[in-house]
Scaffold this motif. Sequence first.
Motif, short mmCIF file in Angstrom:
data_model
loop_
_atom_site.label_atom_id
_atom_site.label_comp_id
_atom_site.label_asym_id
_atom_site.label_seq_id
_atom_site.Cartn_x
_atom_site.Cartn_y
_atom_site.Cartn_z
N ALA A 79 0.83 -1.20 0.00
CA ALA A 79 0.00 0.00 0.00
C ALA A 79 0.87 1.26 0.00
O ALA A 79 0.58 2.23 -0.71
N SER A 82 2.39 1.74 -3.34
CA SER A 82 1.37 2.20 -4.27
C SER A 82 1.13 3.71 -4.13
O SER A 82 0.98 4.42 -5.11
N LEU A 106 -2.01 1.03 -14.94
CA LEU A 106 -1.85 -0.19 -14.12
C LEU A 106 -1.80 0.07 -12.60
O LEU A 106 -2.49 -0.61 -11.84
N PRO A 107 -1.02 1.07 -12.12
CA PRO A 107 -0.99 1.28 -10.66
C PRO A 107 -2.37 1.66 -10.11
O PRO A 107 -2.74 1.25 -9.01
N LEU A 109 -5.21 0.72 -11.41
CA LEU A 109 -5.99 -0.51 -11.48
C LEU A 109 -5.74 -1.35 -10.23
O LEU A 109 -6.67 -1.83 -9.59
N LEU A 110 -4.45 -1.48 -9.90
CA LEU A 110 -4.09 -2.29 -8.73
C LEU A 110 -4.62 -1.65 -7.44
O LEU A 110 -4.95 -2.34 -6.49
N ALA A 111 -4.71 -0.31 -7.46
CA ALA A 111 -5.16 0.38 -6.25
C ALA A 111 -6.68 0.43 -6.17
O ALA A 111 -7.23 0.94 -5.19
N GLY A 112 -7.35 -0.08 -7.19
CA GLY A 112 -8.81 -0.12 -7.16
C GLY A 112 -9.49 1.21 -7.45
O GLY A 112 -10.60 1.46 -7.00
N VAL A 113 -8.83 2.04 -8.26
CA VAL A 113 -9.43 3.33 -8.63
C VAL A 113 -10.47 3.09 -9.73
O VAL A 113 -10.20 2.34 -10.67
N MET B 1 -8.08 -4.00 -5.90
CA MET B 1 -8.54 -4.07 -7.29
C MET B 1 -10.00 -4.42 -7.34
O MET B 1 -10.49 -5.20 -6.55
N GLY B 316 2.80 -1.71 -6.42
CA GLY B 316 1.89 -1.63 -5.27
C GLY B 316 0.94 -2.79 -5.12
O GLY B 316 -0.06 -2.66 -4.41
N GLN B 321 -2.97 -9.83 -3.60
CA GLN B 321 -3.49 -9.37 -4.89
C GLN B 321 -2.95 -10.20 -6.05
O GLN B 321 -3.68 -10.54 -6.98
#
Lengths: 225, 402
Positions: A79, A82, A106-107, A109-113, B1, B316, B321
């Motif tokens: 986290a 990120s 991509l970052p 996406l991984l952070a759930g934005v 995600m 990250g 994940q």
Amino acid sequence: MIELREVSRIFSVGGQEVRAMDRISLAIEPGEYLSIMGPSGSGKSTLLNILGLLDTPNSGSYLLEGQDVTSLSDRQLAATRSRKIGFIFQFFHLIPRLTARQNIELPLLLAGVPRRQRLERSSRLIEAFGLADRPHHRPDELSGGQRQRVAIARAVINEPAVLLADEPTGNLDRSSGAGIVELMEDLNHRGLTLVVVTHDPEIGERAGRQIRVVDGRIVHDSPGG
Amino acid sequence: MRPLDVIAFSLTSLGSNRVRTLLMLLAMSIGVAAVVLLTGIGNGARLYIVDQFASLGTNLVIVIPGRAETAANTPATLVGETPRDLTLDDAQALSRGEPVRRMAPINIGELSISWRGRERQVPLLGSTASLLEIHHLRLERGSFLPEEDMEIARPVCVLGAKVYRELFGRENALGELVRLGGFRCRVIGVLGSEGRSLGMDTEELVVVPVAFAQMLLNTEGLFRILVEARDPAAIARLKTHIGVTISKRHHGEEDVTIITQDSVLATFDKIFKVLTLTVAGIAAISLVVAGILIMNVMLMAVAQRTGEIGLCKALGASQLQIMVLLVSEALLLSAIGGLLGLGLGFGGAWAAVQFYPDLQAAPPPWAIAAAFSTALTTGFVFSLLPARRAARLDPIQALARH
């Protein structure tokens, strides 16, 4: 903002201990432009990996924006990476099957934005980084310079506190390299802390502060000209 | 995600190596299709048998002369005595009882039948009017045996569809006189072509009144008596009624065997259920093989995508994940493969029905659910190891190897 206190990183290679970092202490202020130079195997990449939370020290402490990050769990480390850290690599490390825009996002996406926000932020960077005519191209359809621009856009899309670059121009020709350096310096002028590991003195000497690492120790730390 | 992003990302990854993806889908879908198709056929066979029994009548109790379990060992068999016959009077007595709905005495034998020089051997069945209902027979034309006292040996007959065709071709048979054994009798009806009904080909049958059959076959006894209970709950009472009535009439001896339809049916039902489960189990093994293939291919994929995994970690992604991403990929593969397999399985079952209409190959719902969930479970279980391996990759080394 970044503070290393007596940080050591020891690898054991073939039963022998190798001190890649030997009690290094280093403080980096917000907005600084720092270059790390030194011969191969001197420990500059290890230093960068520690700063980027990809590696954890054997001893010493690391404070990032006042928070001790030496004993964080995997999830907390992920986290923190990120939110606070952007990476640029020598070999770009773009995912070949994704388009330039998807790589940049991509970052997020991984952070759930959510998708709309991702699109908004990536569009802004694509525009600013001169990639407006190539958002749907895959990495193999881009030039080296363009690939590194995509990689930088990806590194800053999460608005990190610090941008870590490992030989960012090492795989580029002179003029593309110069473009990339200008882009990074421009980001630095806007307040982003920039740490560049390089072999190339021409690039290293442009930094506001230059440190030189030999055998895991900082042997030289001075404001550049 | 976000879940949708995970799916989209997994799809790009599956799409980037089409041959690998197609092979895994193929393995998964064949496994699921095998389960669906084989259970469908097994279930079809079970339904076929159940249907055969049902066509014989459901609440049926069959009374056979002699005790099946003791007849072989009694002194009577040693001296060549047969057990006491069931007679028309016995049948008459059995039909009078509260649990009885209908009763039909049965006599069978084989005789020659002829009409205008055409002759053939036929199985003869003597009974009464209620046989039509008890045996679920269908009358094609004319009428069935008359409703009258079963002692009356009226010389009439009802022909099976095939017997009718072979003797009369397309001519009218109703009212014609045929020669049956040594007697002449009048054709009053023709049965529909239903085919077989548990051992008896109704198409080849000639049905006559039971008393007439006894005359033709020169016998006093009955082959068996069919008694239909008022409802399923009355079957137990009916059995007692039969036992009491027979022993009263046979000097205290209950020398008959009573078979209930549902006990035989239950046995067949059980056998076929076990058979279906067995073939389903064998087919499920192919699903496990597909799971191992998925694991194998995913281990390769993890090795190929080391750099990508390292990158995601640097950008990250937590270990969890990375695991979620890889397991989702396997689940997605299993789900798509499972759906394809269901399609294939149902297609196969449909094709089987086209070839053998008697076999209603319908995959039971539990098999569909089991096949699909086994596919998902194997996908899940066999992706855990590769996903764990990926999640534990050291990002620095992963990036360096890229």
